[in-house]
Design a protein around this motif. Structure first.
Motif, PDB file in Angstrom:
ATOM      1  N   GLU A 386       0.831  -1.193   0.000  1.00  0.00           N
ATOM      2  CA  GLU A 386       0.000   0.000   0.000  1.00  0.00           C
ATOM      3  C   GLU A 386       0.868   1.246   0.000  1.00  0.00           C
ATOM      4  O   GLU A 386       1.818   1.339   0.776  1.00  0.00           O
ATOM      5  CB  GLU A 386      -0.914  -0.008   1.224  1.00  0.00           C
ATOM      6  N   GLY A 387       0.532   2.220  -0.856  1.00  0.00           N
ATOM      7  CA  GLY A 387       1.387   3.385  -0.987  1.00  0.00           C
ATOM      8  C   GLY A 387       2.683   2.974  -1.647  1.00  0.00           C
ATOM      9  O   GLY A 387       2.697   2.436  -2.747  1.00  0.00           O
ATOM     10  N   VAL A 388       3.808   3.205  -0.974  1.00  0.00           N
ATOM     11  CA  VAL A 388       5.104   2.759  -1.489  1.00  0.00           C
ATOM     12  C   VAL A 388       5.338   1.324  -1.021  1.00  0.00           C
ATOM     13  O   VAL A 388       5.326   1.052   0.175  1.00  0.00           O
ATOM     14  CB  VAL A 388       6.236   3.671  -0.970  1.00  0.00           C
ATOM     15  N   PRO A 389       5.523   0.364  -1.941  1.00  0.00           N
ATOM     16  CA  PRO A 389       5.714  -1.035  -1.513  1.00  0.00           C
ATOM     17  C   PRO A 389       7.029  -1.189  -0.751  1.00  0.00           C
ATOM     18  O   PRO A 389       8.080  -0.741  -1.208  1.00  0.00           O
ATOM     19  CB  PRO A 389       5.739  -1.808  -2.840  1.00  0.00           C
ATOM     20  N   ASN A 390       6.960  -1.799   0.422  1.00  0.00           N
ATOM     21  CA  ASN A 390       8.147  -1.893   1.253  1.00  0.00           C
ATOM     22  C   ASN A 390       8.220  -3.242   1.950  1.00  0.00           C
ATOM     23  O   ASN A 390       7.273  -4.026   1.924  1.00  0.00           O
ATOM     24  CB  ASN A 390       8.202  -0.736   2.255  1.00  0.00           C
ATOM     25  N   GLN A 391       9.347  -3.511   2.578  1.00  0.00           N
ATOM     26  CA  GLN A 391       9.610  -4.768   3.275  1.00  0.00           C
ATOM     27  C   GLN A 391      10.474  -4.493   4.501  1.00  0.00           C
ATOM     28  O   GLN A 391      11.147  -3.454   4.574  1.00  0.00           O
ATOM     29  CB  GLN A 391      10.383  -5.749   2.387  1.00  0.00           C
ATOM     30  N   ALA A 392      10.484  -5.441   5.428  1.00  0.00           N
ATOM     31  CA  ALA A 392      11.382  -5.325   6.573  1.00  0.00           C
ATOM     32  C   ALA A 392      11.600  -6.698   7.200  1.00  0.00           C
ATOM     33  O   ALA A 392      10.767  -7.601   7.088  1.00  0.00           O
ATOM     34  CB  ALA A 392      10.833  -4.358   7.612  1.00  0.00           C
ATOM     35  N   VAL A 393      12.734  -6.824   7.876  1.00  0.00           N
ATOM     36  CA  VAL A 393      13.076  -8.023   8.639  1.00  0.00           C
ATOM     37  C   VAL A 393      13.652  -7.584   9.975  1.00  0.00           C
ATOM     38  O   VAL A 393      14.482  -6.663  10.034  1.00  0.00           O
ATOM     39  CB  VAL A 393      14.102  -8.907   7.885  1.00  0.00           C
ATOM     40  N   ARG A 394      13.206  -8.218  11.050  1.00  0.00           N
ATOM     41  CA  ARG A 394      13.840  -8.066  12.364  1.00  0.00           C
ATOM     42  C   ARG A 394      14.530  -9.382  12.671  1.00  0.00           C
ATOM     43  O   ARG A 394      13.894 -10.442  12.745  1.00  0.00           O
ATOM     44  CB  ARG A 394      12.793  -7.740  13.440  1.00  0.00           C
ATOM     45  N   MET A 395      15.856  -9.344  12.837  1.00  0.00           N
ATOM     46  CA  MET A 395      16.664 -10.536  13.078  1.00  0.00           C
ATOM     47  C   MET A 395      17.573 -10.256  14.267  1.00  0.00           C
ATOM     48  O   MET A 395      18.603  -9.589  14.126  1.00  0.00           O
ATOM     49  CB  MET A 395      17.469 -10.876  11.819  1.00  0.00           C
ATOM     50  N   GLY A 396      17.179 -10.748  15.441  1.00  0.00           N
ATOM     51  CA  GLY A 396      17.953 -10.442  16.628  1.00  0.00           C
ATOM     52  C   GLY A 396      17.968  -8.944  16.877  1.00  0.00           C
ATOM     53  O   GLY A 396      16.914  -8.297  16.902  1.00  0.00           O
ATOM     54  N   LYS A 397      19.153  -8.377  17.035  1.00  0.00           N
ATOM     55  CA  LYS A 397      19.246  -6.935  17.279  1.00  0.00           C
ATOM     56  C   LYS A 397      19.186  -6.127  15.992  1.00  0.00           C
ATOM     57  O   LYS A 397      19.125  -4.895  16.026  1.00  0.00           O
ATOM     58  CB  LYS A 397      20.542  -6.607  18.019  1.00  0.00           C
ATOM     59  N   TRP A 398      19.172  -6.816  14.846  1.00  0.00           N
ATOM     60  CA  TRP A 398      19.256  -6.134  13.566  1.00  0.00           C
ATOM     61  C   TRP A 398      17.884  -5.912  12.946  1.00  0.00           C
ATOM     62  O   TRP A 398      16.999  -6.744  13.050  1.00  0.00           O
ATOM     63  CB  TRP A 398      20.120  -6.937  12.584  1.00  0.00           C
ATOM     64  N   LYS A 399      17.741  -4.784  12.276  1.00  0.00           N
ATOM     65  CA  LYS A 399      16.523  -4.459  11.528  1.00  0.00           C
ATOM     66  C   LYS A 399      16.927  -4.053  10.115  1.00  0.00           C
ATOM     67  O   LYS A 399      17.691  -3.100   9.920  1.00  0.00           O
ATOM     68  CB  LYS A 399      15.777  -3.310  12.208  1.00  0.00           C
ATOM     69  N   GLY A 400      16.406  -4.793   9.129  1.00  0.00           N
ATOM     70  CA  GLY A 400      16.636  -4.472   7.733  1.00  0.00           C
ATOM     71  C   GLY A 400      15.364  -3.907   7.119  1.00  0.00           C
ATOM     72  O   GLY A 400      14.285  -4.487   7.292  1.00  0.00           O
ATOM     73  N   VAL A 401      15.463  -2.809   6.409  1.00  0.00           N
ATOM     74  CA  VAL A 401      14.311  -2.141   5.804  1.00  0.00           C
ATOM     75  C   VAL A 401      14.574  -1.898   4.323  1.00  0.00           C
ATOM     76  O   VAL A 401      15.638  -1.376   3.957  1.00  0.00           O
ATOM     77  CB  VAL A 401      14.011  -0.799   6.493  1.00  0.00           C
ATOM     78  N   VAL A 402      13.612  -2.302   3.488  1.00  0.00           N
ATOM     79  CA  VAL A 402      13.597  -1.909   2.077  1.00  0.00           C
ATOM     80  C   VAL A 402      12.475  -0.895   1.950  1.00  0.00           C
ATOM     81  O   VAL A 402      11.299  -1.245   1.983  1.00  0.00           O
ATOM     82  CB  VAL A 402      13.358  -3.112   1.156  1.00  0.00           C
TER      83      VAL A 402
END
Length: 482
Positions: A386-402
């Protein structure tokens, strides 16, 4: 002879023994799951809010367990609620965005979908959804009565839920006309939801007359506060504040919800049900942030972002759990968990198996203070079209965002242990972590039948209806007859 529900009670007691929980063999706990709408992580006192008063929730947090790493199903309404109900993360869920033009508010959950409601029904519970549904209409497979709920009162269409003075609400498949419209605003929908919730509790708290406890109940109380529009019967304690009018309304709405949660809690105590009732509180996604509320109230706290974004302010939930004598009082958990954990959690709680696959992990050991036995997620995953298509992952202390999938898989990386506000992108310094995040982004995503990679609907409203076996024109004709 031990009946089916007694056996489940025994299984529950055995499961919980390691957490020093005791219960009777013929009694399963009641469950009340309360979901706010667009309530930010920082909009409650127990997470640092200073202007909006939430004393009832603050007391429950102090007397129960507060979660610092619990996440919503998505950063916008419908897909978040779909993950909650079906135990699927957004890479596998059927609904991954608010609908592209589907009649009556939302693409419906298909027939045969496993839901929290169906699991609780099989476990012997009386089930109800009161409030905002948003996963199907009165006329299709997504209606709450077809998705595991014995009783429904509220809005099916999430768009109509933006109005707190609607012309009507639904009770099951009956349209309940209200004293609103044509300039009248007499029936405030939030208040009606609270009354309906109290009545449902009353109806299911009476003795069976056999000396056994009444049938356990599961209440999914999906309040619409503080989603806009800004509407409230009175400004309560904020009337004389030197604030913009809509900020007074925002605060008054949130405190009204808090007040009513306290009313429900004390009603359980008066009925003698408090010690056998698990109450959980969440928000469906991050703060809406409209009309300056994000800055005025700091509704996301120190977190970055808001609704529709994959940063922490869009997906982290202000969750608490309250169950006197069972959930450790005054406890705080940093267990990494999410909406799709609710289905397996209630499965372990009741002893009723999940039918089909789930992306969730039961968090019952954590709830009962036995984190040593708690299984862990390898990662949590989100995607939104919705809006701008995006993604994310939370892996332990790390956060990845597209932040924009249309531009490829450019990954921003944040170390939440040192940078909870996601201000410093450290992707260049940790290429090996970025590689692991990329693998998770690819692994977790399955193509959706409704959306293309460039954020375009693959079906128009007519075709979307046909996928679900319903014709839009048929829906409209039925509405007119009703």
């Amino acid at each position: 002879m031990i009946n089916r529900n007694m056996l489940k009670g025994l299984l529950f007691c055995v499961t919980a023994t390691a957490a020093t929980l005791t219960c009777s063999a013929d009694s399963l706990p009641n469950v009340i799951y309360i979901l706010a709408d667009d309530l930010g992580y920082g909009e409650v006192g127990y997470n640092g809010q200073e202007k909006i008063q939430t004393p009832e929730l603050d007391a429950m947090a102090a007397q129960g367990m507060r979660f610092t790493n619990h996440y919503c199903g998505n950063s916008v309404c419908a897909p978040s609620r779909a993950s909650l109900m079906t135990g699927k993360h957004p890479g596998h869920a059927y609904i991954r965005a608010n609908s592209p033009g589907y009649p009556d508010g939302q693409t419906p959950l298909p027939e045969g979908t496993e839901t929290v409601g169906k699991l609780m029904q099989r476990a012997g519970y009386k089930t109800a959804i009161i409030g905002k549904w948003g996963l199907g209409s009165t006329w299709d497979s997504g209606h709450p009565n077809q998705q595991g709920f014995d009783h429904f009162f509220g809005y099916t269409d999430q768009r109509k839920a933006h109005n707190y003075y609607p012309e009507y609400l639904w009770r099951n498949s009956d349209k309940i006309m209200l004293d609103n419209g044509k300039g009248k605003k007499n029936d405030y929908s939030h208040d009606l939801m609270t009354v309906e919730a109290l009545q449902f509790i009353d109806d299911n708290s009476r003795s069976t007359g056999s000396g056994q406890a009444a049938q356990p109940f599961f209440l999914y109380l999906a309040y619409t506060i503080p989603h806009t529009s800004y509407q409230v019967p009175d400004l309560a304690q904020y009337e004389n504040e030197d604030w913009p009018m809509n900020m007074k309304k925002h605060a008054a709405m949130t405190s009204r919800m808090d007040r009513d949660i306290g009313v429900i809690k004390r009603h359980l105590e008066a009925l003698g049900l408090a010690e056998n009732t698990l109450i959980m509180f969440n928000s469906d996604n991050g703060a809406h942030g409209q009309q300056g509320s994000l800055q005025f109230f700091k509704t996301s706290g120190e977190l970055r972002g808001k609704k529709r974004l994959m940063y922490e302010g869009g997906v982290r939930s202000p969750m608490i759990a309250y169950w006197p004598g069972k959930v450790p009082a005054g406890s705080v958990s940093d267990h990494l968990s999410s909406f799709w954990d609710m289905l397996p959690t209630f499965s372990e709680l009741t002893g009723e198996p999940v039918q089909g696959e789930t992306d969730g992990i039961s968090m019952l050991p954590t709830l009962l203070g036995n984190e040593a036995q708690q299984k862990q997620h390898k990662y949590l995953y989100w995607e939104l079209y919705e809006g701008v298509p995006n993604q994310a992952v939370r892996m332990g202390k790390w956060k990845g965002v597209v932040s924009d999938r249309r531009k490829g898989m450019k990954i921003e990386l944040y170390d939440l242990s040192a940078d909870e506000g996601e201000q410093s992108d450290v992707a260049a310094a940790y290429p090996e972590v970025v590689s692991e995040i990329r693998k998770a982004l690819i692994e977790a995503h399955e193509p959706s039948p409704f959306w293309s990679k460039d954020n375009q609907p693959l079906f128009d409203a007519q075709a979307a209806c046909e996928v679900n076996g319903v014709q839009p024109m048929v829906l409209k004709q039925k509405k007119r007859k009703k």
